[in-house]
Design a protein around this motif. Structure first.
Motif, mmCIF file in Angstrom:
data_model
loop_
_atom_site.group_PDB
_atom_site.id
_atom_site.type_symbol
_atom_site.label_atom_id
_atom_site.label_comp_id
_atom_site.label_asym_id
_atom_site.label_seq_id
_atom_site.Cartn_x
_atom_site.Cartn_y
_atom_site.Cartn_z
ATOM 1 N N LEU A 273 67.296 43.657 41.789
ATOM 2 C CA LEU A 273 66.443 44.619 42.479
ATOM 3 C C LEU A 273 66.349 45.934 41.699
ATOM 4 C CD1 LEU A 273 67.768 43.991 46.097
ATOM 5 C CD2 LEU A 273 65.494 43.388 45.242
ATOM 6 N N CYS A 274 67.483 46.423 41.245
ATOM 7 C CA CYS A 274 67.496 47.686 40.505
ATOM 8 C C CYS A 274 66.780 47.561 39.162
ATOM 9 C CB CYS A 274 68.939 48.145 40.305
ATOM 10 S SG CYS A 274 69.754 48.677 41.833
ATOM 11 N N ARG A 275 66.915 46.408 38.509
ATOM 12 C CA ARG A 275 66.221 46.188 37.238
ATOM 13 C C ARG A 275 64.706 46.205 37.442
ATOM 14 N NH1 ARG A 275 67.699 44.041 32.395
ATOM 15 N NH2 ARG A 275 69.929 43.930 31.944
ATOM 16 N N ALA A 276 64.246 45.584 38.516
ATOM 17 C CA ALA A 276 62.806 45.540 38.773
ATOM 18 C C ALA A 276 62.243 46.947 38.977
ATOM 19 C CB ALA A 276 62.514 44.670 39.986
ATOM 20 N N PRO B 74 46.850 42.133 45.736
ATOM 21 C CA PRO B 74 47.971 42.981 45.327
ATOM 22 C C PRO B 74 48.420 42.703 43.890
ATOM 23 C CG PRO B 74 48.326 42.120 47.526
ATOM 24 C CD PRO B 74 47.127 41.410 46.984
ATOM 25 N N TYR B 75 48.873 43.739 43.226
ATOM 26 C CA TYR B 75 49.321 43.644 41.835
ATOM 27 C C TYR B 75 50.812 43.314 41.764
ATOM 28 C CZ TYR B 75 44.988 45.988 40.375
ATOM 29 O OH TYR B 75 43.675 46.316 40.139
ATOM 30 N N VAL B 76 51.185 42.534 40.763
ATOM 31 C CA VAL B 76 52.593 42.383 40.411
ATOM 32 C C VAL B 76 52.918 43.530 39.463
ATOM 33 C CG1 VAL B 76 54.320 40.963 39.242
ATOM 34 C CG2 VAL B 76 52.593 39.882 40.703
ATOM 35 N N LEU B 77 53.739 44.456 39.934
ATOM 36 C CA LEU B 77 54.049 45.651 39.150
ATOM 37 C C LEU B 77 55.248 45.453 38.242
ATOM 38 C CD1 LEU B 77 53.579 48.387 41.902
ATOM 39 C CD2 LEU B 77 51.880 47.472 40.307
ATOM 40 N N SER B 78 56.191 44.648 38.697
ATOM 41 C CA SER B 78 57.422 44.481 37.936
ATOM 42 C C SER B 78 58.145 43.227 38.410
ATOM 43 C CB SER B 78 58.323 45.712 38.118
ATOM 44 O OG SER B 78 59.541 45.555 37.422
ATOM 45 N N ALA B 79 59.057 42.741 37.577
ATOM 46 C CA ALA B 79 59.878 41.585 37.939
ATOM 47 C C ALA B 79 61.170 41.624 37.140
ATOM 48 C CB ALA B 79 59.128 40.280 37.676
ATOM 49 N N ALA B 80 62.230 41.049 37.697
ATOM 50 C CA ALA B 80 63.514 41.005 37.001
ATOM 51 C C ALA B 80 64.323 39.829 37.506
ATOM 52 C CB ALA B 80 64.285 42.306 37.207
ATOM 53 N N SER B 81 65.243 39.336 36.667
ATOM 54 C CA SER B 81 66.057 38.188 37.050
ATOM 55 C C SER B 81 67.450 38.294 36.448
ATOM 56 C CB SER B 81 65.395 36.883 36.586
ATOM 57 O OG SER B 81 65.216 36.892 35.171
ATOM 58 N N VAL B 82 68.414 37.757 37.186
ATOM 59 C CA VAL B 82 69.805 37.669 36.730
ATOM 60 C C VAL B 82 70.264 36.242 37.025
ATOM 61 C CG1 VAL B 82 72.145 38.577 36.970
ATOM 62 C CG2 VAL B 82 70.184 40.095 37.286
ATOM 63 N N ALA B 83 70.963 35.615 36.083
ATOM 64 C CA ALA B 83 71.368 34.220 36.271
ATOM 65 C C ALA B 83 72.764 33.984 35.687
ATOM 66 C CB ALA B 83 70.358 33.284 35.611
ATOM 67 N N GLY B 84 73.295 32.793 35.967
ATOM 68 C CA GLY B 84 74.636 32.437 35.525
ATOM 69 C C GLY B 84 74.650 31.761 34.166
ATOM 70 N N LYS B 85 75.861 31.444 33.685
ATOM 71 C CA LYS B 85 76.026 30.844 32.370
ATOM 72 C C LYS B 85 75.418 29.446 32.303
ATOM 73 C CE LYS B 85 77.971 32.138 29.277
ATOM 74 N NZ LYS B 85 77.456 32.867 28.073
ATOM 75 N N ALA B 86 75.539 28.654 33.359
ATOM 76 C CA ALA B 86 74.965 27.310 33.361
ATOM 77 C C ALA B 86 73.446 27.377 33.265
ATOM 78 C CB ALA B 86 75.388 26.548 34.615
ATOM 79 N N GLU B 87 72.850 28.336 33.930
ATOM 80 C CA GLU B 87 71.394 28.495 33.912
ATOM 81 C C GLU B 87 70.909 28.934 32.531
ATOM 82 O OE1 GLU B 87 72.715 27.870 37.707
ATOM 83 O OE2 GLU B 87 73.425 29.458 36.370
ATOM 84 N N ALA C 15 63.671 39.287 41.525
ATOM 85 C CA ALA C 15 63.000 40.330 42.301
ATOM 86 C C ALA C 15 61.625 40.614 41.710
ATOM 87 C CB ALA C 15 63.830 41.616 42.304
ATOM 88 N N VAL C 16 60.648 40.820 42.578
ATOM 89 C CA VAL C 16 59.274 41.134 42.165
ATOM 90 C C VAL C 16 58.775 42.308 42.991
ATOM 91 C CG1 VAL C 16 56.888 40.311 42.074
ATOM 92 C CG2 VAL C 16 58.759 38.760 41.491
ATOM 93 N N LEU C 17 58.231 43.296 42.328
ATOM 94 C CA LEU C 17 57.649 44.449 43.015
ATOM 95 C C LEU C 17 56.136 44.294 43.065
ATOM 96 C CD1 LEU C 17 58.004 47.300 44.274
ATOM 97 C CD2 LEU C 17 57.698 48.229 41.968
ATOM 98 N N LEU C 18 55.585 44.290 44.272
ATOM 99 C CA LEU C 18 54.139 44.213 44.480
ATOM 100 C C LEU C 18 53.602 45.596 44.831
ATOM 101 C CD1 LEU C 18 53.892 40.993 46.715
ATOM 102 C CD2 LEU C 18 53.742 41.156 44.219
ATOM 103 N N GLY C 19 52.340 45.853 44.483
ATOM 104 C CA GLY C 19 51.735 47.134 44.806
ATOM 105 C C GLY C 19 50.238 47.031 44.976
ATOM 106 N N ASP C 20 49.651 48.069 45.573
ATOM 107 C CA ASP C 20 48.206 48.048 45.824
ATOM 108 C C ASP C 20 47.389 48.582 44.656
ATOM 109 O OD1 ASP C 20 48.808 50.722 45.957
ATOM 110 O OD2 ASP C 20 48.031 51.043 47.983
ATOM 111 N N ALA C 21 48.072 49.080 43.616
ATOM 112 C CA ALA C 21 47.375 49.587 42.431
ATOM 113 C C ALA C 21 48.272 49.417 41.223
ATOM 114 C CB ALA C 21 47.001 51.051 42.615
ATOM 115 N N PRO C 22 47.693 49.209 40.045
ATOM 116 C CA PRO C 22 48.526 49.031 38.850
ATOM 117 C C PRO C 22 49.197 50.332 38.436
ATOM 118 C CG PRO C 22 46.217 49.161 38.245
ATOM 119 C CD PRO C 22 46.259 49.135 39.746
ATOM 120 N N LEU C 23 50.305 50.215 37.754
ATOM 121 C CA LEU C 23 50.994 51.370 37.209
ATOM 122 C C LEU C 23 50.741 51.427 35.707
ATOM 123 C CD1 LEU C 23 54.400 51.099 39.104
ATOM 124 C CD2 LEU C 23 52.486 52.610 39.623
ATOM 125 N N PRO C 24 50.629 52.618 35.132
ATOM 126 C CA PRO C 24 50.297 52.720 33.702
ATOM 127 C C PRO C 24 51.388 52.204 32.782
ATOM 128 C CG PRO C 24 50.842 54.870 34.619
ATOM 129 C CD PRO C 24 50.719 53.936 35.776
#
Length: 226
Positions: A63-66, A15-28, A170-179
């Motif tokens: 999730l929405c960012r991904a 499976p392909y990793v199609l997208s990923a996103a992260s949100v963190a706090g000030k300490a991080e 959040a990471v979005l997986l898929g069975d085919a790459p997106l352009p």
């Protein structure tokens, strides 16, 4: 063909990793990975009344960012596999209620994100889902109340105490790459199921000692990767 040894799953269709996103706090943000987070929370509650509501909002943001990163609506996520550190995984469950997509709630503590990727990849590799959205969240202020003492008590932590991350990924997986994705060459080939190793650590402030076997630091022959 889909397994290696006693604990490793082999993904025949990778499976392909199609997208990923992260949100963190000030300490991080002040840590070594601060420069790679997509968004930093200026307010631990994100404008909500409680830390728990803020954590839910933080997870939804990730999730929405991904999905937005690949210009796909949330309903095309296929399914959501997510969890957190709270009782009855309420952060992930309330986020799933708001997003209204098929959902599997997971609880693996610090292994939740990898568990989500393992199960999401299994669904995609097996042809049960075209895409799968995998996610996890934690929040220092909610986890302290959950596992130790509410912040309102003003309990002093010992110098060696570790800190629970305030963050969501959040990471979005898929069975085919997106352009239009930047992850076209990242694919999941295999995943290894972990084993529980209890060394009898009873200090709630020393999470590192309890989790060290999971990384193979103390028991490399067991190789219990999550």
């Amino acid at each position: 063909m889909k397994q290696a040894g006693s604990a490793t799953l082999v993904f025949e269709n990778r499976p392909y990793v199609l997208s990923a996103a992260s949100v963190a706090g000030k300490a991080e943000e002040k840590g070594p990975y601060g420069h790679v987070f997509d968004e930093i929370m200026e307010d631990d509650r994100l404008g909500e009344k409680t830390f728990e509501q803020g954590e839910r909002k933080m997870l939804i943001k990730a999730l929405c960012r991904a999905m937005a990163r690949v210009a796909l609506p949330m309903e095309e996520a296929g399914c959501l596999l997510a969890g957190d550190l709270l009782n009855q995984i309420v952060t992930a469950s309330y986020a799933a209620r708001e997003l209204a997509i098929p959902y599997l709630g997971l609880y693996g503590a610090c292994s939740t994100m990898t568990e989500a990727l393992l199960l999401g990849a299994t669904l995609v590799d097996g042809g049960y889902r075209t895409q799968a959205l995998c996610a996890a969240s934690s929040h220092f202020s909610t986890a302290e109340r959950q596992y130790r003492f509410p912040l309102e008590m003003g309990t002093t932590a010992p110098p060696h105490a570790q800190r629970t991350v305030t963050g969501a990924g959040a990471v979005l997986l898929g069975d085919a790459p997106l352009p239009h994705t930047g992850f076209r060459h990242v694919r999941l080939e295999a995943a290894t199921l972990g084993r529980v190793r209890d060394l009898g650590i009873t200090d709630a402030n020393n999470m590192g000692a309890a989790m060290a076997p999971a990384s193979g630091i103390l028991t490399p022959s067991v190789f219990p990767l999550f």
